[in-house]
Design a protein around this motif. Sequence first.
Motif, PDB file in Angstrom:
ATOM      1  N   THR A 146       0.821  -1.213   0.000  1.00  0.00           N
ATOM      2  CA  THR A 146       0.000   0.000   0.000  1.00  0.00           C
ATOM      3  C   THR A 146       0.855   1.264   0.000  1.00  0.00           C
ATOM      4  N   SER A 147       2.114   1.167   0.414  1.00  0.00           N
ATOM      5  CA  SER A 147       2.996   2.338   0.390  1.00  0.00           C
ATOM      6  C   SER A 147       3.226   2.833  -1.039  1.00  0.00           C
ATOM      7  N   THR A 148       2.942   1.995  -2.033  1.00  0.00           N
ATOM      8  CA  THR A 148       3.104   2.393  -3.433  1.00  0.00           C
ATOM      9  C   THR A 148       1.800   2.899  -4.050  1.00  0.00           C
ATOM     10  N   ALA A 149       0.717   2.867  -3.266  1.00  0.00           N
ATOM     11  CA  ALA A 149      -0.598   3.267  -3.781  1.00  0.00           C
ATOM     12  C   ALA A 149      -0.705   4.779  -3.934  1.00  0.00           C
ATOM     13  N   THR A 150      -1.530   5.194  -4.859  1.00  0.00           N
ATOM     14  CA  THR A 150      -1.881   6.592  -5.053  1.00  0.00           C
ATOM     15  C   THR A 150      -3.395   6.674  -5.093  1.00  0.00           C
ATOM     16  N   THR A 151      -3.948   7.581  -4.313  1.00  0.00           N
ATOM     17  CA  THR A 151      -5.396   7.761  -4.257  1.00  0.00           C
ATOM     18  C   THR A 151      -5.756   9.039  -5.002  1.00  0.00           C
ATOM     19  N   VAL A 152      -6.753   8.936  -5.878  1.00  0.00           N
ATOM     20  CA  VAL A 152      -7.194  10.084  -6.668  1.00  0.00           C
ATOM     21  C   VAL A 152      -8.685  10.289  -6.415  1.00  0.00           C
ATOM     22  N   ARG A 153      -9.062  11.512  -6.130  1.00  0.00           N
ATOM     23  CA  ARG A 153     -10.477  11.864  -5.993  1.00  0.00           C
ATOM     24  C   ARG A 153     -10.669  13.264  -6.552  1.00  0.00           C
ATOM     25  N   LEU A 154     -11.886  13.570  -6.939  1.00  0.00           N
ATOM     26  CA  LEU A 154     -12.196  14.910  -7.429  1.00  0.00           C
ATOM     27  C   LEU A 154     -12.691  15.767  -6.278  1.00  0.00           C
ATOM     28  N   VAL A 155     -12.110  16.946  -6.135  1.00  0.00           N
ATOM     29  CA  VAL A 155     -12.538  17.935  -5.149  1.00  0.00           C
ATOM     30  C   VAL A 155     -12.829  19.211  -5.928  1.00  0.00           C
ATOM     31  N   ASP A 156     -14.075  19.630  -5.917  1.00  0.00           N
ATOM     32  CA  ASP A 156     -14.506  20.795  -6.698  1.00  0.00           C
ATOM     33  C   ASP A 156     -14.143  20.646  -8.173  1.00  0.00           C
ATOM     34  N   GLY A 157     -14.280  19.424  -8.677  1.00  0.00           N
ATOM     35  CA  GLY A 157     -14.027  19.157 -10.084  1.00  0.00           C
ATOM     36  C   GLY A 157     -12.576  19.022 -10.474  1.00  0.00           C
ATOM     37  N   LYS A 158     -11.655  19.121  -9.504  1.00  0.00           N
ATOM     38  CA  LYS A 158     -10.228  19.019  -9.793  1.00  0.00           C
ATOM     39  C   LYS A 158      -9.655  17.775  -9.094  1.00  0.00           C
ATOM     40  N   PRO A 159      -8.756  17.075  -9.770  1.00  0.00           N
ATOM     41  CA  PRO A 159      -8.187  15.887  -9.141  1.00  0.00           C
ATOM     42  C   PRO A 159      -7.307  16.238  -7.942  1.00  0.00           C
TER      43      PRO A 159
ATOM     44  N   VAL B 211      -4.641  14.321  -5.593  1.00  0.00           N
ATOM     45  CA  VAL B 211      -3.828  13.111  -5.595  1.00  0.00           C
ATOM     46  C   VAL B 211      -3.107  12.996  -4.256  1.00  0.00           C
ATOM     47  N   LEU B 212      -3.271  11.839  -3.619  1.00  0.00           N
ATOM     48  CA  LEU B 212      -2.646  11.589  -2.330  1.00  0.00           C
ATOM     49  C   LEU B 212      -1.808  10.318  -2.388  1.00  0.00           C
ATOM     50  N   ASP B 213      -0.683  10.331  -1.721  1.00  0.00           N
ATOM     51  CA  ASP B 213       0.113   9.113  -1.618  1.00  0.00           C
ATOM     52  C   ASP B 213      -0.556   8.187  -0.623  1.00  0.00           C
ATOM     53  N   GLY B 214      -0.532   6.912  -0.932  1.00  0.00           N
ATOM     54  CA  GLY B 214      -1.063   5.919  -0.013  1.00  0.00           C
ATOM     55  C   GLY B 214      -2.446   5.444  -0.381  1.00  0.00           C
TER      56      GLY B 214
END
Length: 123
Positions: free
Chosen positions: A51-64, A66-69
């Motif tokens: 999981t240390s290599t994971a990247t989490t992506v979500r949209l916040v106010d229509g903009k990506p 990106v968080l590590d983990g």
Amino acid sequence: MQYLLLIYSAERDWNQLTDSEREHGVAAYQAYTEALTKADVLVGSNRLRPTSTATTVRLVDGKPQVLDGPYSDSKEQLAGYYLIDAPDLDAAIAWAARCPGASHGVMEVRPVWKPPYYAAADA
């Protein structure tokens, strides 16, 4: 019908195993994969990196954003999966119970929707 067998386990447990225990674990997964292949139900499988290599992506106010983990912090992490083609849920559960991951973690069995993705048709 296709089912995804999701393997959840505690990553840190693998690092605490001896070399001999790791070799035994790898051999168990190889034997399980061979059994799936011989039964002609295996569609695909992969082990996931930590999981240390994971990247989490979500949209916040229509903009990506990106968080590590990984998305969540939990005792068990998604470690890998098998995609199988089984006649029904009972058969998929039987295969999940045979997976080495069931003895040291949790197996999640989830049916896979095939296109078109109409929830009403499969609900």
